[in-house]
Design a protein around this motif. Structure first.
Motif, PDB file in Angstrom:
ATOM      1  N   ARG A 199      33.572  34.688  36.089  1.00  0.00           N
ATOM      2  CA  ARG A 199      34.667  33.837  36.575  1.00  0.00           C
ATOM      3  C   ARG A 199      35.148  32.846  35.510  1.00  0.00           C
ATOM      4  N   VAL A 209      39.012  32.274  34.207  1.00  0.00           N
ATOM      5  CA  VAL A 209      39.652  30.954  34.257  1.00  0.00           C
ATOM      6  C   VAL A 209      40.172  30.584  32.866  1.00  0.00           C
ATOM      7  N   GLU A 210      39.358  30.804  31.850  1.00  0.00           N
ATOM      8  CA  GLU A 210      39.785  30.519  30.477  1.00  0.00           C
ATOM      9  C   GLU A 210      41.009  31.355  30.108  1.00  0.00           C
ATOM     10  N   HIS A 248      43.063  35.753  39.217  1.00  0.00           N
ATOM     11  CA  HIS A 248      43.630  34.436  39.454  1.00  0.00           C
ATOM     12  C   HIS A 248      42.740  33.599  40.366  1.00  0.00           C
ATOM     13  N   ASP A 249      42.909  32.282  40.282  1.00  0.00           N
ATOM     14  CA  ASP A 249      42.120  31.344  41.090  1.00  0.00           C
ATOM     15  C   ASP A 249      42.304  31.532  42.591  1.00  0.00           C
ATOM     16  N   ASP A 250      43.416  32.128  43.006  1.00  0.00           N
ATOM     17  CA  ASP A 250      43.698  32.279  44.441  1.00  0.00           C
ATOM     18  C   ASP A 250      43.058  33.526  45.059  1.00  0.00           C
ATOM     19  N   ARG A 303      43.792  40.458  34.859  1.00  0.00           N
ATOM     20  CA  ARG A 303      43.823  39.009  35.053  1.00  0.00           C
ATOM     21  C   ARG A 303      43.400  38.728  36.487  1.00  0.00           C
ATOM     22  N   GLU A 328      43.317  32.540  32.134  1.00  0.00           N
ATOM     23  CA  GLU A 328      44.484  32.004  32.848  1.00  0.00           C
ATOM     24  C   GLU A 328      45.014  30.749  32.162  1.00  0.00           C
ATOM     25  N   ARG A 329      44.116  29.873  31.736  1.00  0.00           N
ATOM     26  CA  ARG A 329      44.543  28.649  31.036  1.00  0.00           C
ATOM     27  C   ARG A 329      45.240  28.993  29.727  1.00  0.00           C
ATOM     28  N   GLU A 340      30.368  36.165  39.514  1.00  0.00           N
ATOM     29  CA  GLU A 340      30.441  34.742  39.151  1.00  0.00           C
ATOM     30  C   GLU A 340      30.137  34.506  37.677  1.00  0.00           C
TER      31      GLU A 340
END
Length: 114
Positions: free
Chosen positions: A48, A52-53, A95-97, A93, A55-56, A45
């Motif tokens: 995480r 996320v950063e 991913h959120d999923d 990478r 991926e954006r 965590e």
């Protein structure tokens, strides 16, 4: 060509120092990418927000920011093959999923020669 490190349901491990923080169970590959389900473990965590950063940045096509995330990820984390051997170089990478994709190489990238 068959990759001996990518066979059904093999788990690669993501490390922060001497602690395993995620198990990446291979679901397939599409050369040069390997795909997996991510099982986050204690310590994941903390990283995480960095994924996320990243991926954006990729979604925004902000390659400078994506590269900066890559550098931070590689500076903090390491990866091992299912047999426990170290992965010399990787681009990961998450991913959120709950899935991940990565490229890897068995020798470190030479960053001194552009």
């Amino acid at each position: 060509m068959t990759d001996p490190h990518v066979t059904g349901a093999d788990a690669w491990l993501l490390h922060h120092g001497d602690r395993v923080i995620a198990r990446l169970t291979v679901t397939g590959s599409d050369m040069p990418w390997t795909h997996a389900e991510v099982e986050p473990l204690t310590g994941f965590e903390e990283f995480r927000p960095l994924f996320v950063e990243q991926e954006r940045a990729v979604d925004d096509e902000d390659w400078e920011r994506a590269d900066a995330c890559y550098t931070r990820i590689r500076g903090a984390l390491s990866m091992t093959f299912p047999d426990g051997g170290p992965v010399a170089e990787f681009m990961l990478r998450v991913h959120d999923d709950g899935t991940a994709g990565w490229r890897w190489h068995d020798e470190p990238f030479d960053t001194t020669n552009p």
